[in-house]
Design a protein around this motif. Structure first.
Motif, PDB file in Angstrom:
ATOM      1  N   SER A  79       0.837  -1.196   0.000  1.00 39.07           N
ATOM      2  CA  SER A  79       0.000   0.000   0.000  1.00 39.07           C
ATOM      3  C   SER A  79       0.874   1.249   0.000  1.00 39.07           C
ATOM      4  O   SER A  79       1.944   1.273   0.617  1.00 39.07           O
ATOM      5  CB  SER A  79      -0.902   0.002   1.233  1.00 39.07           C
ATOM      6  OG  SER A  79      -1.662   1.195   1.317  1.00 39.07           O
ATOM      7  N   ASP A  81       0.289   5.597   0.442  1.00 36.71           N
ATOM      8  CA  ASP A  81      -0.725   6.585   0.809  1.00 36.71           C
ATOM      9  C   ASP A  81      -0.964   7.544  -0.353  1.00 36.71           C
ATOM     10  O   ASP A  81      -0.251   7.546  -1.343  1.00 36.71           O
ATOM     11  CB  ASP A  81      -0.312   7.327   2.087  1.00 36.71           C
ATOM     12  CG  ASP A  81       0.673   8.440   1.812  1.00 36.71           C
ATOM     13  OD1 ASP A  81       1.716   8.156   1.175  1.00 36.71           O
ATOM     14  OD2 ASP A  81       0.426   9.587   2.214  1.00 36.71           O
ATOM     15  N   VAL A  82      -2.012   8.376  -0.216  1.00 44.30           N
ATOM     16  CA  VAL A  82      -2.451   9.211  -1.324  1.00 44.30           C
ATOM     17  C   VAL A  82      -1.393  10.236  -1.728  1.00 44.30           C
ATOM     18  O   VAL A  82      -1.335  10.669  -2.891  1.00 44.30           O
ATOM     19  CB  VAL A  82      -3.784   9.902  -0.976  1.00 44.30           C
ATOM     20  CG1 VAL A  82      -3.597  10.929   0.121  1.00 44.30           C
ATOM     21  CG2 VAL A  82      -4.434  10.514  -2.212  1.00 44.30           C
ATOM     22  N   ARG A 116      -2.754  -1.879   4.696  1.00 45.95           N
ATOM     23  CA  ARG A 116      -2.980  -0.567   4.097  1.00 45.95           C
ATOM     24  C   ARG A 116      -2.417   0.518   4.998  1.00 45.95           C
ATOM     25  O   ARG A 116      -2.351   0.366   6.208  1.00 45.95           O
ATOM     26  CB  ARG A 116      -4.485  -0.328   3.872  1.00 45.95           C
ATOM     27  CG  ARG A 116      -5.094  -1.184   2.782  1.00 45.95           C
ATOM     28  CD  ARG A 116      -4.574  -0.780   1.405  1.00 45.95           C
ATOM     29  NE  ARG A 116      -5.177  -1.552   0.342  1.00 45.95           N
ATOM     30  CZ  ARG A 116      -4.627  -2.643  -0.180  1.00 45.95           C
ATOM     31  NH1 ARG A 116      -3.472  -3.086   0.305  1.00 45.95           N
ATOM     32  NH2 ARG A 116      -5.216  -3.280  -1.166  1.00 45.95           N
ATOM     33  N   ASN A 118      -2.423   5.017   5.509  1.00 47.15           N
ATOM     34  CA  ASN A 118      -2.961   6.295   5.059  1.00 47.15           C
ATOM     35  C   ASN A 118      -1.967   7.408   5.343  1.00 47.15           C
ATOM     36  O   ASN A 118      -0.878   7.188   5.882  1.00 47.15           O
ATOM     37  CB  ASN A 118      -4.336   6.578   5.679  1.00 47.15           C
ATOM     38  CG  ASN A 118      -4.278   6.856   7.174  1.00 47.15           C
ATOM     39  OD1 ASN A 118      -3.215   6.949   7.776  1.00 47.15           O
ATOM     40  ND2 ASN A 118      -5.438   6.981   7.785  1.00 47.15           N
ATOM     41  N   SER A 119      -2.318   8.647   4.971  1.00 45.64           N
ATOM     42  CA  SER A 119      -1.378   9.760   5.049  1.00 45.64           C
ATOM     43  C   SER A 119      -1.052  10.160   6.485  1.00 45.64           C
ATOM     44  O   SER A 119      -0.115  10.918   6.715  1.00 45.64           O
ATOM     45  CB  SER A 119      -1.936  10.966   4.286  1.00 45.64           C
ATOM     46  OG  SER A 119      -3.236  11.290   4.747  1.00 45.64           O
ATOM     47  N   SER A 175     -10.299   2.775   4.101  1.00 47.21           N
ATOM     48  CA  SER A 175     -10.501   4.007   3.348  1.00 47.21           C
ATOM     49  C   SER A 175      -9.370   4.974   3.662  1.00 47.21           C
ATOM     50  O   SER A 175      -8.681   4.847   4.679  1.00 47.21           O
ATOM     51  CB  SER A 175     -11.858   4.628   3.694  1.00 47.21           C
ATOM     52  OG  SER A 175     -11.936   4.914   5.087  1.00 47.21           O
ATOM     53  N   ASP A 176      -9.176   5.969   2.803  1.00 41.12           N
ATOM     54  CA  ASP A 176      -8.018   6.848   2.954  1.00 41.12           C
ATOM     55  C   ASP A 176      -8.063   7.668   4.237  1.00 41.12           C
ATOM     56  O   ASP A 176      -7.025   8.009   4.793  1.00 41.12           O
ATOM     57  CB  ASP A 176      -7.906   7.783   1.747  1.00 41.12           C
ATOM     58  CG  ASP A 176      -6.586   8.533   1.728  1.00 41.12           C
ATOM     59  OD1 ASP A 176      -5.538   7.869   1.673  1.00 41.12           O
ATOM     60  OD2 ASP A 176      -6.605   9.777   1.792  1.00 41.12           O
ATOM     61  N   ASP A 177      -9.264   7.980   4.732  1.00 39.22           N
ATOM     62  CA  ASP A 177      -9.352   8.746   5.971  1.00 39.22           C
ATOM     63  C   ASP A 177      -9.240   7.867   7.209  1.00 39.22           C
ATOM     64  O   ASP A 177      -9.257   8.368   8.341  1.00 39.22           O
ATOM     65  CB  ASP A 177     -10.654   9.551   6.027  1.00 39.22           C
ATOM     66  CG  ASP A 177     -11.901   8.674   5.921  1.00 39.22           C
ATOM     67  OD1 ASP A 177     -11.770   7.429   5.911  1.00 39.22           O
ATOM     68  OD2 ASP A 177     -12.996   9.236   5.832  1.00 39.22           O
ATOM     69  N   ARG A 221     -10.693   4.569  -2.044  1.00 38.09           N
ATOM     70  CA  ARG A 221     -10.110   5.572  -1.153  1.00 38.09           C
ATOM     71  C   ARG A 221     -11.174   6.416  -0.462  1.00 38.09           C
ATOM     72  O   ARG A 221     -11.024   6.805   0.687  1.00 38.09           O
ATOM     73  CB  ARG A 221      -9.146   6.477  -1.930  1.00 38.09           C
ATOM     74  CG  ARG A 221      -7.817   5.827  -2.295  1.00 38.09           C
ATOM     75  CD  ARG A 221      -6.826   6.889  -2.757  1.00 38.09           C
ATOM     76  NE  ARG A 221      -5.559   6.325  -3.196  1.00 38.09           N
ATOM     77  CZ  ARG A 221      -4.541   6.038  -2.391  1.00 38.09           C
ATOM     78  NH1 ARG A 221      -4.663   6.235  -1.098  1.00 38.09           N
ATOM     79  NH2 ARG A 221      -3.418   5.560  -2.878  1.00 38.09           N
ATOM     80  N   ALA A 263     -10.126   5.461  -7.057  1.00 36.67           N
ATOM     81  CA  ALA A 263     -10.206   6.277  -5.844  1.00 36.67           C
ATOM     82  C   ALA A 263     -11.630   6.622  -5.451  1.00 36.67           C
ATOM     83  O   ALA A 263     -12.001   6.581  -4.273  1.00 36.67           O
ATOM     84  CB  ALA A 263      -9.379   7.550  -6.023  1.00 36.67           C
TER      85      ALA A 263
END
Length: 348
Positions: A79, A81-82, A116, A118-119, A175-177, A221, A263
């Motif tokens: 994975s 991140d965005v 996964r 995320n940011s 999910s991205d958040d 995402r 996304a």
């Protein structure tokens, strides 16, 4: 002189993508935990990685593209991140540890299976939890904080409170958040049910409406579309998506698996018995390639990235499929994005 990149994991700054690599199944009947991306023969030994030098990343400038070597071993970047600045990395085959990489931290090792990231540096995945009733321990889904170096248990699924074996449930997507996590719940009789989890609402067993076993293998995402597989009466996997509290079987006539979503969830891509596919609500099922082509990223324009080939990794080759369905090598794609020496590289 040609550059042969046989054991380097990297990402292209211009493309902001990770090359996700899938290996073919080595069994006739897939198991719930089977992940084609990292599956390896039972006797495969993951390399021992020296992470003592956390700032050992190497950066190559090639035309308009920056290539960063994260670690000089063949591993699997599961994975990114965005922002393209954080990566979680797995071993091929069975392993009790994973890796996290960023330019700031270099390569870090942590116990558990990172799936996964995320940011915010939050990792979703699996770990061994020893706080089950009766002092029992089992592999289960959780959230790992890179800064706190600790796993957080998702809690007991109220509909399936009992621990049947050494695997309670497993996380496959986030999910991205970080608000929504998806995966599969193991319950009585070694059955599997896809679930969605949020901190506010807890578990929602989205696979309950399906007749047989299911797994949520990922989520877009934006958190709108969940994808994975649903088992058929014969035990084959069939690609499925969940959206707006309902499910859609993408291929009712054969086996396959949905493996990625764009996304915003506009497109879903995966594999069928004899080809790869890209699916959308407007365009329906569009097949491309062969049974040996595995899409692992699909974009909002319907283009896709993936690889052709099986384990061992040395025979794999990365591909790009444009929105019209035309396939090319990743070298051709990288060259079109400004990588001047792309044809001198071997992209696995």
């Amino acid at each position: 002189m040609k550059k042969q990149i046989t054991n380097f994991n990297f990402f292209l700054g211009a493309a902001l993508l990770s090359l996700f690599m899938i290996s073919a199944s080595f069994a006739q009947t897939p198991t719930f935990k089977a992940d084609k991306r990292t599956q390896a023969p039972a006797d495969y030994l993951a390399p021992a990685i020296d992470i003592s030098n956390t700032a050992a990343s190497k950066v190559y400038m090639d035309g308009g593209v920056t290539v960063t070597e994260m670690v000089s071993e063949y591993l699997f970047p599961s994975s990114i991140d965005v922002s393209g600045s954080k990566v979680v990395i797995q071993n091929f085959g069975a392993s009790e540890s994973s890796y996290f990489w960023s330019l700031e931290t270099g390569l870090l090792s942590f116990t558990g299976l990172g799936t996964r990231v995320n940011s915010n540096g939050i990792v979703a995945g699996d770990f061994i939890y020893d706080g089950f009733p009766g002092g029992m321990s089992a592999e289960t889904g959780g959230i790992y904080s890179i800064t706190e170096e600790a796993w957080t248990f998702l809690g007991i699924n109220p509909e399936f409170p009992d621990l049947n074996d050494n695997l309670y449930n497993s996380v496959w997507g986030m999910s991205d958040d970080g608000a929504t996590i998806v995966g599969m719940q193991i319950h009585e009789g070694w059955s599997a049910t896809a679930f969605k989890w949020t901190a506010n609402d807890g578990y929602q067993n989205i696979g309950n409406s399906l007749e047989y076993d299911s797994r949520a293998s990922g989520i877009s995402r934006n958190g709108e579309v969940i994808y994975g597989w649903a088992s058929t009466e014969m035990g084959f996997w069939s690609p499925v998506i969940w959206h707006n509290d309902t499910y859609t079987l993408l291929n009712t006539d054969g086996d396959g698996e949905a493996m990625c979503a764009s996304a915003e969830g506009t497109y879903v891509a995966g594999i069928l018995a004899e080809s790869a596919f890209v699916w959308s609500e407007n365009g329906g099922m569009e097949t491309f390639g062969t049974y040996d082509d595995y899409p692992t990223i699909v974009m909002e324009d319907g283009s896709a990235f993936g690889f052709t080939g099986v384990f061992p990794a040395s025979i794999r080759r990365a591909f790009y499929k444009d929105p019209e369905g035309n396939m090319s090598t990743f070298s051709d794609y990288a060259q079109s994005r400004g990588m001047q020496n792309a044809q001198d590289w071997t992209f696995y």
